[in-house]
Design a protein around this motif. Structure first.
Motif, PDB file in Angstrom:
ATOM      1  N   LYS A  36     -34.665  13.991  25.263  1.00 59.14           N
ATOM      2  CA  LYS A  36     -33.791  14.526  24.396  1.00 59.14           C
ATOM      3  C   LYS A  36     -32.228  14.918  24.705  1.00 59.14           C
ATOM      4  CE  LYS A  36     -37.542  16.413  21.356  1.00 59.14           C
ATOM      5  NZ  LYS A  36     -38.240  17.490  20.888  1.00 59.14           N
ATOM      6  N   LEU A  37     -32.171  15.525  25.969  1.00 58.94           N
ATOM      7  CA  LEU A  37     -31.020  15.749  26.435  1.00 58.94           C
ATOM      8  C   LEU A  37     -30.081  14.719  26.884  1.00 58.94           C
ATOM      9  CD1 LEU A  37     -31.553  18.977  28.486  1.00 58.94           C
ATOM     10  CD2 LEU A  37     -30.541  18.902  26.260  1.00 58.94           C
ATOM     11  N   LEU A  44     -22.745  12.126  22.708  1.00 59.19           N
ATOM     12  CA  LEU A  44     -21.753  13.028  23.314  1.00 59.19           C
ATOM     13  C   LEU A  44     -20.512  12.044  23.933  1.00 59.19           C
ATOM     14  CD1 LEU A  44     -23.202  16.371  23.897  1.00 59.19           C
ATOM     15  CD2 LEU A  44     -21.736  15.865  21.962  1.00 59.19           C
ATOM     16  N   VAL A  45     -21.220  11.234  24.757  1.00 62.87           N
ATOM     17  CA  VAL A  45     -20.136  10.474  25.685  1.00 62.87           C
ATOM     18  C   VAL A  45     -19.426   9.507  24.687  1.00 62.87           C
ATOM     19  CG1 VAL A  45     -20.194   8.852  27.305  1.00 62.87           C
ATOM     20  CG2 VAL A  45     -21.432  10.892  27.905  1.00 62.87           C
ATOM     21  N   TRP A  51     -12.754   9.781  20.757  1.00 68.57           N
ATOM     22  CA  TRP A  51     -11.691  10.733  20.523  1.00 68.57           C
ATOM     23  C   TRP A  51     -10.634  10.341  21.530  1.00 68.57           C
ATOM     24  CZ3 TRP A  51     -10.622  14.050  16.769  1.00 68.57           C
ATOM     25  CH2 TRP A  51     -11.460  14.501  16.013  1.00 68.57           C
ATOM     26  N   GLN A  52     -10.947   9.730  22.696  1.00 65.53           N
ATOM     27  CA  GLN A  52     -10.077   9.551  23.567  1.00 65.53           C
ATOM     28  C   GLN A  52      -9.333   8.149  23.065  1.00 65.53           C
ATOM     29  OE1 GLN A  52     -12.370   9.012  27.309  1.00 65.53           O
ATOM     30  NE2 GLN A  52     -11.948  10.784  27.973  1.00 65.53           N
TER      31      GLN A  52
END
Length: 68
Positions: A36-37, A44-45, A51-52
């Motif tokens: 899950k992590l 998230l990556v 966003w970058q």
């Protein structure tokens, strides 16, 4: 070998078997949590990369305005 010693050995073996079972269950839970992590990390990556890219685009627009 006396019967008493055999009973003590049997009890120790049972404790060891029980401990192994509990550890296997814990390993399975940790593997699931790890999976899950890893999934969340991948998400998230991707979000960070998006966003970058947006930030680079905005900085490029600011540079264009400055160049004019």
């Amino acid at each position: 070998m006396s019967f008493d010693v055999l009973e003590k050995l049997e009890a120790k073996v049972q404790v060891a078997v029980d401990s192994i079972e509990l550890l296997r269950m814990e390993i399975d839970e940790l593997k699931e949590q790890n999976s899950k992590l890893n999934d969340e990390n991948g998400r998230l990556v991707q979000e960070q990369q998006a966003w970058q890219e947006r930030l680079k685009a905005l900085l490029g627009r600011i540079e264009d305005v400055h160049a004019e």
